[in-house]
Design an enzyme around this catalytic site. Structure first.
Site, short mmCIF file in Angstrom:
data_model
loop_
_atom_site.label_atom_id
_atom_site.label_comp_id
_atom_site.label_asym_id
_atom_site.label_seq_id
_atom_site.Cartn_x
_atom_site.Cartn_y
_atom_site.Cartn_z
CG ASP A 67 -0.29 -0.46 2.50
OD1 ASP A 67 0.94 -0.39 2.58
OD2 ASP A 67 -1.01 -0.87 3.42
CG ASP A 136 -8.84 -1.35 11.98
OD1 ASP A 136 -7.85 -2.02 11.62
OD2 ASP A 136 -9.28 -0.38 11.32
CD GLU A 143 -8.83 0.92 7.98
OE1 GLU A 143 -8.79 -0.02 8.78
OE2 GLU A 143 -8.22 1.99 8.15
#
Ligand code: PGA
Length: 260
Positions: A67, A136, A143
């Site tokens: 990324d 998370d 995400e």
């Protein structure tokens, strides 16, 4: 999933270093997927050690990073391009033309992402993808609620991730809200996934990823479907696993030919 629990992050990273070294010795043209963040830093030190002290040759290796932030140039101090050069590539002999990191300032974002996917296919696919896990549960920058079938694309960061990553930016400078990330579908096509998690702060996410339900709310849980996912943990990151003793038992009873 294979769960490898070591006492410390150093020991876990040394196991990871041996796995990477073994792959490159066996396949000098290996294609590596690489990650940024604090977690893989010790692995990268191990890879540099293998290169400098054992002569491990990276001259035919190809790499693809997971990324990059949208809006940061490759030489911005917080860009992942800069991170990779400073923490790995400056010390290895991977040819520059074999290094692939998404461009944070592409002319056409969608086209750039599609081309990145094509380049991975043209290189023969990822042999091994290095991964960390976000608090998370994100993999790369996928995400919670990211599609398990997703490919390289633009994503908007969760506020939690923005906060987690603020430490890499100078005071007063904002973490970009957008990133380009390989998708979960892209990551799942790597022949081997090697995920590292160290420290107590990752214990909840690790327990959910390994022993919880598979859910888009916990992107890393997709690895339960991967045919060769190896999870390397220190004791703190493993502290909430119900079956930690079993994983240690399995590891200590590995037949010699399967050991790392
Ligand atoms: P960290 O990040 O290695 O800096 O903890 C991991 C991640 O966000 O994937």
């Amino acid at each position: 999933m294979e769960i490898i629990i070591q006492k410390t992050a150093e020991e876990g990273s040394a196991v990871g270093g041996r796995i990477v070294a073994k792959l490159i010795q066996h396949k000098p043209t290996a294609v590596l997927g690489l990650a940024t963040g604090s977690t893989p830093l010790k692995l990268y030190r191990e890879m540099i050690k293998w290169h400098k002290e054992q002569g491990l040759d990276f001259s035919q290796v190809t790499t693809f990073n997971l990324d990059e932030y949208v809006g940061l140039s490759a030489d911005h101090y917080a860009s992942y391009s800069r991170f990779m050069n400073e923490n790995l590539f400056d010390e290895l002999n991977v040819p520059t033309q074999n290094i692939h990191i998404p461009n944070g300032l592409p002319e056409n974002l969608a086209e750039h992402c599609a081309a990145y996917e094509r380049e991975m296919v043209d290189a023969g696919g990822l042999d091994l993808q290095v991964l960390g896990i976000g608090s998370d549960g994100h993999l790369g920058f996928n995400e919670p609620t990211s599609s398990f079938a997703s490919r390289t694309r633009i994503k908007t960061l969760d506020q939690q991730t923005v906060e987690d990553n603020q430490r890499f930016f100078k005071e007063g400078e904002e973490v970009p809200r957008h990133v380009i990330t390989m998708g979960l579908g892209t990551i799942m096509e790597a022949r081997t996934c090697l995920l590292f998690a160290f420290g107590e702060g990752k214990a909840d996410a690790v327990a959910e990823m390994v022993e919880g339900s598979v859910s888009a709310m916990m992107p890393a849980s997709v690895l339960q479907f991967h045919r060769d996912a190896r999870i390397i943990l220190d004791e703190a990151a493993a502290s909430k696993l119900k079956k930690a003793d079993y994983y240690k038992w399995v590891y200590s009873n590995k037949p010699e030919w399967q050991q790392y």
